[in-house]
Design an enzyme around this catalytic site. Structure first.
Site, mmCIF file in Angstrom:
data_model
loop_
_atom_site.group_PDB
_atom_site.id
_atom_site.type_symbol
_atom_site.label_atom_id
_atom_site.label_comp_id
_atom_site.label_asym_id
_atom_site.label_seq_id
_atom_site.Cartn_x
_atom_site.Cartn_y
_atom_site.Cartn_z
ATOM 1 N N GLU A 356 0.857 -1.175 0.000
ATOM 2 C CA GLU A 356 0.000 0.000 0.000
ATOM 3 C C GLU A 356 0.897 1.229 0.000
ATOM 4 O O GLU A 356 1.922 1.277 0.684
ATOM 5 C CB GLU A 356 -0.961 -0.010 1.193
ATOM 6 C CG GLU A 356 -0.294 0.308 2.494
ATOM 7 C CD GLU A 356 -1.225 0.211 3.705
ATOM 8 O OE1 GLU A 356 -1.817 -0.852 3.917
ATOM 9 O OE2 GLU A 356 -1.316 1.194 4.445
ATOM 10 N N HIS A 441 -1.611 -6.125 11.283
ATOM 11 C CA HIS A 441 -2.489 -7.183 10.782
ATOM 12 C C HIS A 441 -2.284 -8.500 11.518
ATOM 13 O O HIS A 441 -1.925 -9.513 10.897
ATOM 14 C CB HIS A 441 -2.254 -7.414 9.277
ATOM 15 C CG HIS A 441 -2.527 -6.221 8.417
ATOM 16 N ND1 HIS A 441 -2.099 -6.121 7.110
ATOM 17 C CD2 HIS A 441 -3.201 -5.070 8.658
ATOM 18 C CE1 HIS A 441 -2.493 -4.962 6.591
ATOM 19 N NE2 HIS A 441 -3.156 -4.296 7.524
ATOM 20 N N ASN A 479 -4.859 -6.299 2.948
ATOM 21 C CA ASN A 479 -5.376 -5.800 4.223
ATOM 22 C C ASN A 479 -6.560 -6.683 4.627
ATOM 23 O O ASN A 479 -7.422 -6.982 3.793
ATOM 24 C CB ASN A 479 -5.805 -4.350 4.074
ATOM 25 C CG ASN A 479 -4.767 -3.555 3.313
ATOM 26 O OD1 ASN A 479 -4.572 -3.782 2.119
ATOM 27 N ND2 ASN A 479 -4.094 -2.666 3.974
HETATM 28 P P1 FDA Z 1 -10.655 -6.177 16.287
HETATM 29 O O1 FDA Z 1 -9.256 -6.110 16.777
HETATM 30 O O2 FDA Z 1 -11.096 -5.208 15.274
HETATM 31 O O3 FDA Z 1 -11.651 -6.024 17.531
HETATM 32 C C1 FDA Z 1 -11.458 -6.667 18.760
HETATM 33 C C2 FDA Z 1 -12.183 -5.880 19.841
HETATM 34 O O4 FDA Z 1 -12.256 -6.675 21.023
HETATM 35 C C3 FDA Z 1 -11.458 -4.591 20.231
HETATM 36 O O5 FDA Z 1 -12.382 -3.531 20.254
HETATM 37 C C4 FDA Z 1 -10.927 -4.888 21.649
HETATM 38 O O6 FDA Z 1 -10.890 -3.743 22.480
HETATM 39 C C5 FDA Z 1 -11.938 -5.896 22.159
HETATM 40 N N1 FDA Z 1 -11.406 -6.807 23.176
HETATM 41 C C6 FDA Z 1 -10.227 -7.476 23.148
HETATM 42 N N2 FDA Z 1 -10.107 -8.260 24.229
HETATM 43 C C7 FDA Z 1 -11.235 -8.100 24.962
HETATM 44 C C8 FDA Z 1 -11.708 -8.650 26.203
HETATM 45 N N3 FDA Z 1 -10.987 -9.564 26.884
HETATM 46 N N4 FDA Z 1 -12.912 -8.232 26.689
HETATM 47 C C9 FDA Z 1 -13.658 -7.322 25.992
HETATM 48 N N5 FDA Z 1 -13.255 -6.769 24.815
HETATM 49 C C10 FDA Z 1 -12.068 -7.172 24.300
HETATM 50 N N6 FDA Z 1 -7.128 -3.684 7.874
HETATM 51 C C11 FDA Z 1 -7.651 -3.479 6.644
HETATM 52 O O7 FDA Z 1 -8.296 -4.367 6.088
HETATM 53 N N7 FDA Z 1 -7.465 -2.258 6.019
HETATM 54 C C12 FDA Z 1 -6.746 -1.245 6.582
HETATM 55 O O8 FDA Z 1 -6.621 -0.171 6.003
HETATM 56 C C13 FDA Z 1 -6.166 -1.465 7.867
HETATM 57 N N8 FDA Z 1 -5.377 -0.520 8.468
HETATM 58 C C14 FDA Z 1 -4.992 -0.675 9.788
HETATM 59 C C15 FDA Z 1 -4.350 0.364 10.455
HETATM 60 C C16 FDA Z 1 -4.063 0.245 11.815
HETATM 61 C C17 FDA Z 1 -3.372 1.376 12.536
HETATM 62 C C18 FDA Z 1 -4.413 -0.949 12.516
HETATM 63 C C19 FDA Z 1 -4.135 -1.116 13.978
HETATM 64 C C20 FDA Z 1 -5.032 -1.981 11.837
HETATM 65 C C21 FDA Z 1 -5.326 -1.865 10.478
HETATM 66 N N9 FDA Z 1 -5.987 -2.886 9.802
HETATM 67 C C22 FDA Z 1 -6.431 -2.687 8.520
HETATM 68 C C23 FDA Z 1 -6.278 -4.178 10.452
HETATM 69 C C24 FDA Z 1 -7.742 -4.331 10.898
HETATM 70 O O9 FDA Z 1 -8.162 -3.192 11.611
HETATM 71 C C25 FDA Z 1 -7.862 -5.599 11.747
HETATM 72 O O10 FDA Z 1 -7.481 -6.698 10.943
HETATM 73 C C26 FDA Z 1 -9.277 -5.825 12.258
HETATM 74 O O11 FDA Z 1 -9.707 -4.760 13.056
HETATM 75 C C27 FDA Z 1 -9.373 -7.118 13.064
HETATM 76 O O12 FDA Z 1 -10.744 -7.393 13.289
HETATM 77 P P2 FDA Z 1 -11.198 -8.397 14.419
HETATM 78 O O13 FDA Z 1 -12.662 -8.627 14.278
HETATM 79 O O14 FDA Z 1 -10.317 -9.595 14.387
HETATM 80 O O15 FDA Z 1 -10.913 -7.685 15.837
#
Ligand code: FDA
Length: 501
Positions: A356, A441, A479
């Site tokens: 990207e 990721h 992504n």
């Molecule tokens: P996700 O991580 O989204 O959600 C998990 C949730 O569970 C969080 O809100 C967390 O607080 C909560 N949680 C965790 N443990 C817990 C507990 N014990 N009790 C209660 N709550 C709890 N991807 C993409 O496709 N395009 C992009 O442009 C980008 N860019 C990007 C930038 C940045 C800075 C980051 C950090 C990430 C990306 N990503 C991305 C990756 C993408 O955001 C990521 O793959 C997904 O959010 C993952 O989705 P999930 O459903 O797995 O969990």
């Protein structure tokens, strides 16, 4: 003390969790979502919900004393980071020795902080990583359903060519084309029409005001505006914030009891509660869901969990790098925080890369082209339970990142050779050109078909499901959030039909 009971509980509010809650709610099943982060809908004293990358404050990060931005330095100076008060901020960077992992915290999970790039993986690669999943169904039904639910949109190519906001991407494209490489537009959940009006100064700026990674005040269709809004709209879903699930216990009758820690945004514990459920869905992300099950297995609470719990974790081959541009080859001071173009070299037989073209939204000319390269790195890490800290620790060694660097170097050496340019050595806190000590990721830990069956049912127990990025075996080649969303759509449809009738 009588504990509360809900037919269905979903842990987390990210992509997998949001899809699952919507489909449960729409099927008429009362569902409670538990989210450790905050609901981000209230402006602070500055009138804004989120801080910008250029002046971060306590809202930026999850209980840190200093911000930890991915670009550690500029001309070796730590210009990006600020001292802050520990607080339940929106971005976390979780450290595990040689690897640290960025994750979003709050209602919407990663959708609050991410770059909004909504990319469907290459079909041939999807078939390699998840061979047991019917690709016809995924590409015919579930990827389109995910794109619709997420509100994916496409940039107007005419505007892309003429705007200021993507001059940086046009410069990188020219350099890629000079090396004979192909580029491609990247779909997004950031509203490109809103962005066009930002540049025209018709609306308040967000992507064009250096907002990304610590949240966007406008323009982005994060999950709280798409799937989660729809879930709440069913009338059957409630979300509890600042509720962290710590433990999962199974009762004699097969129902679940969760130990949940409720805190205030300053981290003071307000209560430790018990919440019962018949059906339990883990959507706490690759780190969160995997930790819950590794802890449950290794403390003896869920002894039937398999050895596959905690295995198969990868970085999606993430590696970040910058190139130095000639003084006359400017990117401009205005760079959209949301990427819209990628270099597609995934067909390279030895070193497939999807890179990207990332912004450096510094608000000034930087003469830098930045990239987040996604590579095909076969290395995998795994999680072990650490009793002293009652947490899951990722086992990943720095050498496991080398395949990602080799692939990125192969591609960007070509681009540098074709343009007579060099790498930037001042961006990552020391003199390295390639930064692979973090990932955006995180994928895997509870891999589909290994720790679970082919629909995310956890092996060893009934009515326990995984819905998030931990199902994906370490890599998607692009992504990941569209893949996570589509897989969750597929799995919950089957589970609703077979398990919750
Ligand atoms: P996700 O991580 O989204 O959600 C998990 C949730 O569970 C969080 O809100 C967390 O607080 C909560 N949680 C965790 N443990 C817990 C507990 N014990 N009790 C209660 N709550 C709890 N991807 C993409 O496709 N395009 C992009 O442009 C980008 N860019 C990007 C930038 C940045 C800075 C980051 C950090 C990430 C990306 N990503 C991305 C990756 C993408 O955001 C990521 O793959 C997904 O959010 C993952 O989705 P999930 O459903 O797995 O969990």
């Amino acid at each position: 003390q009588e504990s509360e009971f809900s037919p269905a509980v979903v842990i987390g509010t990210g992509y997998g969790a949001a899809v699952t809650a919507l489909r449960l709610g729409a099927a008429g099943i009362p569902t409670v979502m538990l989210e450790m982060g905050q609901l981000w809908n209230t402006p602070a004293a500055d009138g804004k919900i989120f801080p910008s990358m250029l002046s971060p404050d306590k809202r930026a990060m999850w209980f840190k004393k200093r911000t930890e931005a991915p670009l550690a330095s500029f001309l070796w100076l730590d210009l990006a980071n600020r001292n802050i008060d520990p607080y339940a901020g929106v971005l976390d960077r979780v450290h595990f020795g040689d690897m640290s992992v960025y994750v979003g915290r709050g209602v919407g999970g990663g959708s609050l902080v991410n770059g909004a790039m909504a990319v469907v993986p290459k079909r041939s690669y999807f078939e390699q990583i998840l061979p047991a999943v019917d690709a016809d169904e995924m590409y015919g039904t579930y990827f389109p359903r995910a794109n619709a639910g997420l509100g994916v949109n496409h940039i107007d190519p005419g505007w892309f060519e003429s705007c200021d906001s993507y001059q940086f991407a046009r410069v990188s494209r020219k350099h890629a084309h000079n090396a004979g490489l192909a580029t491609t537009f990247v779909p997004s959940v950031y509203d490109f029409d809103y962005m066009r009006r930002e540049e025209a100064k018709e609306v308040p700026r967000s992507a064009l005001a250096s907002e990304v990674i610590y949240g966007n005040n406008h323009g982005k269709r994060s999950l709280d505006k798409s799937y989660l809004a729809a879930a709440l709209g069913t009338g059957n879903v409630t979300i509890r914030t600042l509720h962290e699930v710590r433990d999962i216990i199974r009762q004699q009758d097969g129902t679940w009891v969760l130990t949940v820690r409720q805190s205030d945004p300053d981290g003071n514990v307000l209560a430790v509660k018990q919440l019962g459920a018949k059906y339990l869905f883990l959507g706490a992300g690759s780190l969160g869901s995997t930790e819950l099950l590794v802890r449950a297995r290794d403390t003896g609470k869920l002894p039937e969990l398999s050895d596959e719990v905690g295995q198969g974790w990868g970085t999606n081959g993430n590696v970040m790098l910058g190139r130095a541009n000639y003084l006359w080859d400017t990117t401009g001071a205005l760079e959209s925080g949301m990427p819209a173009l990628g270099i597609d070299a995934w067909n390279d037989p030895r070193y497939p890369v999807f890179a990207e073209i990332a912004p450096v939204p510094a608000g000034v000319e930087t003469w830098a082209s930045l990239y987040l390269a996604i590579t095909r790195n076969p290395e995998r890490g795994y999680f072990t339970y650490d009793a002293a800290s009652d947490s899951a620790r990722l086992q990943w060694e720095i050498s496991q990142g080398q395949p990602s660097i080799d692939a990125a170097k192969n591609l960007f050496d070509k681009i540098n050779a074709a343009n007579g340019t060099i790498y930037r050595y001042d961006l990552f806190g020391d003199t390295r050109a390639f930064e692979n000590r973090f990932t955006y990721h995180p994928l895997g830990g509870l891999v589909l078909g290994r720790a679970t069956d082919l629909y995310g049912r956890v092996k060893g127990y009934r009515n326990l499901y995984v819905t998030d990025g931990s199902l994906i075996p370490g890599s998607t080649g692009v992504n990941p959030f569209v893949t996570i969303t589509a897989l969750a759509e597929r799995n919950i449809e089957r589970i609703l039909a077979e398990d919750l009738r």
